[in-house]
Design an enzyme around this catalytic site. Structure first.
Site, PDB file in Angstrom:
ATOM      1  CG  HIS A 101      -1.400   1.345   1.628  1.00 27.27           C
ATOM      2  ND1 HIS A 101      -0.854   2.081   2.667  1.00 27.27           N
ATOM      3  CD2 HIS A 101      -2.382   2.114   1.111  1.00 27.27           C
ATOM      4  CE1 HIS A 101      -1.490   3.233   2.770  1.00 27.27           C
ATOM      5  NE2 HIS A 101      -2.413   3.288   1.846  1.00 27.27           N
ATOM      6  CG  ASN A 139      -2.536   7.812   0.720  1.00 33.23           C
ATOM      7  OD1 ASN A 139      -2.668   8.238   1.862  1.00 33.23           O
ATOM      8  ND2 ASN A 139      -3.077   8.404  -0.314  1.00 33.23           N
ATOM      9  CB  THR A 140       2.026  10.745  -1.186  1.00 34.36           C
ATOM     10  OG1 THR A 140       1.958  10.536  -2.596  1.00 34.36           O
ATOM     11  CG2 THR A 140       3.116   9.852  -0.611  1.00 34.36           C
ATOM     12  NE  ARG A 141      -3.177  12.013   3.939  1.00 37.33           N
ATOM     13  CZ  ARG A 141      -2.583  10.866   4.283  1.00 37.33           C
ATOM     14  NH1 ARG A 141      -2.356   9.922   3.381  1.00 37.33           N
ATOM     15  NH2 ARG A 141      -2.200  10.643   5.534  1.00 37.33           N
ATOM     16  CG  HIS A 158      -9.916  -6.639  16.115  1.00 40.64           C
ATOM     17  ND1 HIS A 158      -9.397  -5.718  15.234  1.00 40.64           N
ATOM     18  CD2 HIS A 158     -10.247  -7.708  15.351  1.00 40.64           C
ATOM     19  CE1 HIS A 158      -9.421  -6.200  14.009  1.00 40.64           C
ATOM     20  NE2 HIS A 158      -9.928  -7.410  14.050  1.00 40.64           N
ATOM     21  N   GLY A 201     -19.274  10.886   1.747  1.00 39.06           N
ATOM     22  CA  GLY A 201     -19.738  10.899   0.369  1.00 39.06           C
ATOM     23  C   GLY A 201     -18.635  10.812  -0.670  1.00 39.06           C
ATOM     24  N   GLY A 202     -17.542  10.137  -0.328  1.00 41.56           N
ATOM     25  CA  GLY A 202     -16.471   9.940  -1.309  1.00 41.56           C
ATOM     26  C   GLY A 202     -16.888   8.947  -2.388  1.00 41.56           C
TER      27      GLY A 202
END
Lengths: 304, 304
Positions: free
Chosen positions: A129, A131-133, A199, A287-288
């Site tokens: 995985h 991810n960059t933003r 968990h 709402g994505g």
């Protein structure tokens, strides 16, 4: 909001990078699909190609906008893989605004990013995985990271060469000679803490790096440039190591017991993404694009 | 807390019922496994039997206790089915205490219940869930319900005989001549609202009933008796209809397309349970029995 001239230049540069990185990733993964000589899950599988899909963001509240490009691959090396870009803007709903730095008083935001998840067929090939933003509210910051999830218990040790080489690549991204050094130890620990299934008291994988709220104050171009360079280095660091890990494992044979172990391990991935992952939960509850957000879920999963 | 003598009698009666209902369910479902003549997923499948497992609740905070009995079936009619009882007591952690009626000031609780979920092999046989419970804090109440999830799009209509007969059985449970009537319309609507996947704007299944906080004030035995009788009627109502729905569908042939539709639909079930189900999230985040809680997840799932 920051000075609009500066802000627009930053937004253009950041979003252009995420789009460029998506293209590099598409090319690198299609090359892996081409190179692979098997064994494949079915003998006659052809090399996979990405299908892409543009989407526009619409929101009942009006005024919001933006969109993105999804790229999905169902191939012979990757059972399911997604790499998406999006650039969206609007106003956070009141209950979320107070959780977001800089949005407490003014709920407007702008966000752009790239996210990737790969679920290989071969249980010897780890899941990954990345991810960059870049986000602007009344503040501005980069965030992201990359983490590796070997699925076979026998490959989930920190001593495994895949784990060691992935960590080394992330460390290089933090210490790239072209950048002032980023705090590798902090981001490595943050990753271990974040990708943890409380968990079950078990880590999702062997870790990587995770960073967020890497502040880019308006008017301080050198800090923006440094943080942007680091974010690019994370993307390029990912591309420097993951295809190599795929190449060294994708021709290994596997058994039906390995496949079952993989399908069960994927269940943990689902549990993490739906119970804990901030991006998934936030996206779904605001709402994505459901299709893009849930394309992270593995193609086939067992909870025996 | 209520008068301990009254309270203990109530607790004994309620928990004894949940244990008795678990036994009735085990017997009814093993009978279905015996009766079935196929088609089976594999031709030589044998009738399934439940395996049971006692567990004790342990908690790092000390002072908490109780436990339960898990019963799991992997058979030829039911790919995976679980029916569990538990009776647990202790004190809610502070952050949860304020969300629970009657626990705001005194976080101690006692709770007993039975919960069931069945994932059949045959895509023509609907998935079902049933759960009833009795809880005491400084207040006391029953809660629970049952809902039906046909997995094939062609069977998910309210006009389908399975849907109509399931609703009729739940209505009978609410209007049982031995009880003062429960508010069927309210509980049916509550079910529709609760079992809804907001991020997909779609219902989980065709509904059923859902009720909670059915108040049983200390010192008012007739109210306790009425609510307890209703809770028993829900369990018996479930047993009066679901095995019948299994019998009328379990010999129907299915195609690989039906199977795929079933596996994709099961993904929605996972999404609901991990994103929205109060019991699942609450249990996982308060140190519940992970094995029991997550045994609701389907055995094999697709997100293509």
């Amino acid at each position: 909001m920051p000075d609009p001239t500066i802000s627009d230049r930053r937004k253009d540069e950041a979003s252009a990078w995420f789009v460029a990185l998506q293209e590099k990733i598409i090319a690198a993964f299609e090359l892996l699909e081409e190179e692979a000589e098997g064994p494949f899950a079915k003998p006659d599988m052809a090399a996979g190609r990405f299908s892409t899909k543009l989407w526009r963001r619409t929101n009942e509240t009006g005024g919001d906008g933006g969109g993105g490009r999804m790229a999905l691959l169902a191939g012979r090396v990757f059972e399911k893989m997604a790499v998406h870009t999006s650039t969206v803007f609007g106003a956070f709903p009141p209950e979320f605004a107070k959780q977001i730095p800089g949005a407490e008083e003014d709920p407007r935001f702008w966000a752009s990013g790239v996210s990737l998840i790969a679920h290989p067929w071969n249980p010897n090939v780890p899941v990954v995985h990345m991810n960059t933003r870049y986000v602007e509210t009344s503040r501005a910051w980069f965030g992201g990271g990359a983490d590796l999830t070997p699925v076979l218990d026998s490959r989930r040790a920190q001593s495994d060469p895949d784990a060691q080489d992935f960590h080394a690549a992330m460390k290089r991204a933090c210490n790239d000679a072209q950048n002032p050094a980023a705090d590798y130890e902090k981001y490595k620990q943050w990753c271990d803490e974040y990708f943890y299934l409380k968990h079950r008291s078990e880590p999702r994988g062997i870790g990587g790096i995770f960073y967020d709220y890497l502040d880019c104050p308006a008017g301080d171009d050198p800090v923006f440039a440094k943080n942007f360079a680091f974010t690019r280095a994370v993307g390029m660091g990912f591309l420097s190591i993951y295809p190599e890990l795929v190449r060294r494992n994708m021709a290994l044979v596997w058994t039906s017991a390995d496949r079952e172990e993989q399908l069960v391990r994927r269940g943990r991935y689902v549990e993490f993404n739906l119970l804990y992952d901030r991006g998934t939960i936030f996206g779904l509850k605001t709402g994505g694009n459901v299709e893009a957000i849930l394309s992270s879920l593995p193609p086939l999963v067992m909870w025996p």
